[in-house]
Write an enzyme that holds these catalytic residues in place. Structure first.
Site, PDB file in Angstrom:
ATOM      1  N   CYS A  78      42.234  34.803  36.713  1.00  0.00           N
ATOM      2  CA  CYS A  78      40.867  35.171  36.344  1.00  0.00           C
ATOM      3  C   CYS A  78      40.267  34.145  35.373  1.00  0.00           C
ATOM      4  O   CYS A  78      40.041  33.013  35.781  1.00  0.00           O
ATOM      5  CB  CYS A  78      40.832  36.594  35.823  1.00  0.00           C
ATOM      6  SG  CYS A  78      39.213  37.324  36.055  1.00  0.00           S
ATOM      7  N   HIS A 171      43.761  39.916  39.072  1.00  0.00           N
ATOM      8  CA  HIS A 171      44.749  40.179  38.016  1.00  0.00           C
ATOM      9  C   HIS A 171      46.056  40.696  38.626  1.00  0.00           C
ATOM     10  O   HIS A 171      46.238  41.903  38.753  1.00  0.00           O
ATOM     11  CB  HIS A 171      44.211  41.244  37.060  1.00  0.00           C
ATOM     12  CG  HIS A 171      43.156  40.752  36.134  1.00  0.00           C
ATOM     13  ND1 HIS A 171      43.408  40.391  34.831  1.00  0.00           N
ATOM     14  CD2 HIS A 171      41.837  40.531  36.329  1.00  0.00           C
ATOM     15  CE1 HIS A 171      42.306  39.981  34.256  1.00  0.00           C
ATOM     16  NE2 HIS A 171      41.325  40.060  35.145  1.00  0.00           N
ATOM     17  N   GLU A 173      48.805  41.029  37.348  1.00  0.00           N
ATOM     18  CA  GLU A 173      49.632  41.754  36.368  1.00  0.00           C
ATOM     19  C   GLU A 173      49.233  43.220  36.254  1.00  0.00           C
ATOM     20  O   GLU A 173      49.889  43.993  35.580  1.00  0.00           O
ATOM     21  CB  GLU A 173      49.556  41.055  34.994  1.00  0.00           C
ATOM     22  CG  GLU A 173      48.305  41.320  34.165  1.00  0.00           C
ATOM     23  CD  GLU A 173      47.037  40.601  34.638  1.00  0.00           C
ATOM     24  OE1 GLU A 173      47.040  40.026  35.755  1.00  0.00           O
ATOM     25  OE2 GLU A 173      46.041  40.661  33.909  1.00  0.00           O
TER      26      GLU A 173
HETATM   27  N1  GLN Z   1      34.322  36.772  33.335  1.00  0.00           N
HETATM   28  C1  GLN Z   1      35.400  36.112  32.668  1.00  0.00           C
HETATM   29  C2  GLN Z   1      35.083  34.633  32.462  1.00  0.00           C
HETATM   30  O1  GLN Z   1      34.152  34.156  33.007  1.00  0.00           O
HETATM   31  C3  GLN Z   1      36.704  36.275  33.431  1.00  0.00           C
HETATM   32  C4  GLN Z   1      37.047  37.742  33.514  1.00  0.00           C
HETATM   33  C5  GLN Z   1      38.502  38.040  33.453  1.00  0.00           C
HETATM   34  O2  GLN Z   1      39.320  37.206  33.089  1.00  0.00           O
HETATM   35  N2  GLN Z   1      38.842  39.265  33.744  1.00  0.00           N
HETATM   36  O3  GLN Z   1      35.747  33.960  31.738  1.00  0.00           O
END
Ligand code: GLN
Length: 194
Positions: A78, A171, A173
Site C-alpha cells: 500500500c 494489505h 497482513e
Molecule cells: N493512501 C495512502 C497513501 O497514499 C496509502 C494507504 C495505505 O497504506 N493503506 O500513502
C-alpha cells in the site's frame, strides 16, 4: 530468511510482524539505520506515503534503504508500494526507485475508500485465491517490461515483482494468509542479476 525487518516509523507494523512470526521468521522493528544490519529483507507497511517520506528523511534512512535494497529484498504494501515505485503522481513523496512503475495515490476505490476483493495470486508456479483488503489504495498506472505481475483486478496489476523486490496495492497482513509473506521470504538478489 530468518529475520525480516518491518519499517516501524509509521503505519501497520504489528500485523506484518504477526504474519512473519507465524512463518517462524523473526520480525525486526526498523527505525534507525543500524536496525537494518540485522535484517535479511524488509517490509515497508501501509500508512501514509507523504508522512513516511518525511519520517524517512528525518531519520536519515533514504541512503541506507537504497544500499540495503541493492543486496536484500524489499516488499512494499500500500503506502509502501508507493515508495517502491519509480514514479508517483504526488511530488511530496520521495520514492526509492526500486520497481519500474508509475503509481497514482488513492486511485483505487474512488467511490468507496476501502474494499475487499477476491484475488488470484500466481507466485513461484503456485496459484491460489485470497482476499485482498484495499484501503485508500494506490493504483499502478504504468508498468515497465521487467516487472512480473503476480495478481490483477480487472487487468490492473495489484501485486508485482521486479527482481528481488515486491509490491502490493493491498494489505496482505490483514487476512489470514501467509503465502504472500512466505513467497517474499524466498526472494533473492540473484533474481536481479542478469
Ligand atoms: N493512501 C495512502 C497513501 O497514499 C496509502 C494507504 C495505505 O497504506 N493503506 O500513502
Amino acid at each position: 530468511m530468518k529475520r525480516v525487518g518491518v519499517l516501524g516509523l509509521q503505519g501497520a507494523y504489528a500485523k506484518h510482524a504477526a504474519v512473519l512470526r507465524r512463518l517462524e521468521i523473526q520480525p525486526v522493528d526498523v527505525r534507525r539505520p543500524s536496525d537494518l544490519e540485522k535484517c535479511e529483507g524488509l517490509i515497508i507497511p501501509g500508512g501514509e506515503s507523504t508522512t513516511m517520506t518525511k519520517l524517512i528523511q528525518e531519520n536519515d534512512l533514504y541512503e541506507n534503504l537504497g544500499e540495503f535494497a541493492r543486496e536484500k529484498p524489499l516488499f512494499g504494501t500500500c503506502a509502501g508500494m508507493i515508495l517502491m515505485a519509480t514514479q508517483v503522481d504526488d511530488d511530496r513523496v520521495r520514492t526509492l526507485d526500486l520497481i519500474d512503475m508509475t503509481v497514482d495515490r488513492n486511485a483505487y476505490g474512488r467511490q468507496v475508500d476501502s474494499f475487499v476483493d477476491e484475488l488470484e495470486v500466481t507466485a513461484d508456479g503456485e496459484t491460489f485465491a485470497m482476499r485482498g483488503v484495499f484501503i485508500r489504495a494506490p493504483r499502478i498506472a504504468a508498468l515497465g517490461e521487467g516487472v512480473e505481475v503476480l495478481a490483477s483486478i480487472d487487468d490492473e496489476p495489484v501485486l508485482v515483482r521486479q527482481g528481488h523486490h515486491m509490491a502490493a496495492a493491498f494489505h496482505p497482513e490483514l487476512t489470514n494468509e501467509t503465502r504472500i509473506h512466505r513467497y517474499f521470504s524466498t526472494l533473492k538478489r540473484e533474481m536481479s542479476v542478469a
